[in-house]
Design an enzyme around this catalytic site. Structure first.
Site, PDB file in Angstrom:
ATOM      1  N   LYS A 182      -5.950  -3.814 -12.399  1.00 14.22           N
ATOM      2  CA  LYS A 182      -4.708  -4.576 -12.476  1.00 14.22           C
ATOM      3  C   LYS A 182      -4.973  -5.883 -13.233  1.00 14.22           C
ATOM      4  O   LYS A 182      -5.835  -6.682 -12.830  1.00 14.22           O
ATOM      5  CB  LYS A 182      -4.239  -4.884 -11.054  1.00 14.22           C
TER       6      LYS A 182
HETATM    7  C1  E4P Z   1       2.355  -4.874  -6.494  1.00 11.98           C
HETATM    8  O1  E4P Z   1       1.762  -4.388  -7.423  1.00 11.98           O
HETATM    9  C2  E4P Z   1       2.696  -6.310  -6.412  1.00 11.98           C
HETATM   10  O2  E4P Z   1       1.545  -7.080  -6.425  1.00 11.98           O
HETATM   11  C3  E4P Z   1       3.517  -6.539  -5.173  1.00 11.98           C
HETATM   12  O3  E4P Z   1       4.549  -5.569  -5.134  1.00 11.98           O
HETATM   13  C4  E4P Z   1       4.089  -7.940  -5.091  1.00 11.98           C
HETATM   14  O4  E4P Z   1       5.009  -7.997  -4.024  1.00 11.98           O
HETATM   15  P1  E4P Z   1       5.549  -9.367  -3.402  1.00 11.98           P
HETATM   16  O5  E4P Z   1       6.365 -10.044  -4.446  1.00 11.98           O
HETATM   17  O6  E4P Z   1       6.376  -8.943  -2.243  1.00 11.98           O
HETATM   18  O7  E4P Z   1       4.364 -10.179  -3.011  1.00 11.98           O
END
Ligand code: E4P
Length: 273
Positions: free
Chosen positions: A97
């Site tokens: 990521k």
């Molecule tokens: C997933 O890849 C993201 O990091 C995650 O959905 C972020 O979610 P949040 O905005 O609820 O922290």
């Protein structure tokens, strides 16, 4: 639409895979911290390498995103390679990521470092999940750099629009995909009227130009957003465990269960048990 579980909590991940509804896992530094803190607060000692290995084994052949913490291209590439080498051997399911733009502010010099890291890692055959996407333009650049997955953060767009309008809200409150008029003004961020609008525009771009990248709707906070992400044609939605659980709930389903249960013919049960 594929469903990923947005969690680093092994119990939640195991449960979602046991139910047979998970097609992958996404983690981020905050989710990992939450999962580690939970274990440590229970007095458990945690070997992070073995913990992540268990997540990968649980996911089987389905993709698991592990995020870099470095913010310059060289560091992200080196760390991405290290994560991939260390963990992909477990189940062959790791993707790295990378933030679309790892700069902390507008005048930082590192804006294109994420794009560079995506290009380099995907060039080596390593799948990349491009994260922290807040505009269709960012998604376009991520697709051009070869990102395997592109993650628009729907819920955080809605948070931002509501916060700027000084609205009172809970993060899980539904926010209209079509946009919200507040004090006679349409809330928008440079033409984006909601998180789902962002997801839909990202889907349109990759579809229109036939990019192989998949749109991974992220930061989803309630079940109606999941429905809207699916209707927008998002390839994937990554969901917190709580949202997955909420997807099955409906008062008429409960009422129907009670009515059917009241009407059970005892002989039918005898015959079939
Ligand atoms: C997933 O890849 C993201 O990091 C995650 O959905 C972020 O979610 P949040 O905005 O609820 O922290």
């Amino acid at each position: 639409m594929k469903i990923f579980i947005d969690s680093a909590d092994l119990d939640e991940i195991r449960q979602a895979f046991e139910w047979g509804i998970a097609d992958g896992v996404t983690t981020n530094p905050s989710l990992l911290k939450k999962a580690v803190d939970k274990r440590v607060s229970k007095g458990e000692s945690l070997d992070l390498k073995s913990y992540i290995t268990q997540i990968l084994e649980t996911a089987g052949k389905t993709p698991v995103s592990l995020e870099v913490t470095e913010t310059a291209a060289k560091g992200m590439i080196t760390q991405g390679l290290k994560i991939y080498e260390m963990f992909n051997a477990v189940a062959g399911n790791v993707n790295i990521k990378i933030p679309v733009n790892p700069a902390f502010q507008n005048d930082d010099v590192t804006h294109f470092d994420g794009i560079q890291a995506i290009k380099t890692l995907t060039g080596k055959g390593i799948p990349v999940n491009c994260t922290l996407v807040f505009t269709p333009e960012q998604a376009l650049l991520a697709a051009k750099a070869g990102a395997t997955y592109i993650s628009p953060f729907a819920g955080r767009v809605d948070d931002d629009l509501r916060k700027k309008a000084e609205m009172k809200f809970d993060k899980t409150d539904y926010f209209s995909a079509e946009g919200t008029i507040h004090e006679d003004m349409l809330l928008e961020d440079n033409g984006i009227v909601s998180g789902i609008d962002l997801v839909a525009q990202c889907v349109d771009i990759v579809t229109h130009y036939g990019f192989p990248s998949e749109i991974l709707a992220a930061s989803l906070r309630n079940t109606r957003q999941v429905r809207e992400a699916a209707l927008a044609g998002s390839h994937i939605a990554t969901l917190p465990f709580s949202v997955i659980r909420d997807m099955l709930k409906h008062h008429k389903t409960y009422e129907g269960m009670k009515l059917f249960t009241n009407d059970i013919v005892p002989d039918y049960v005898k015959l079939t048990k």
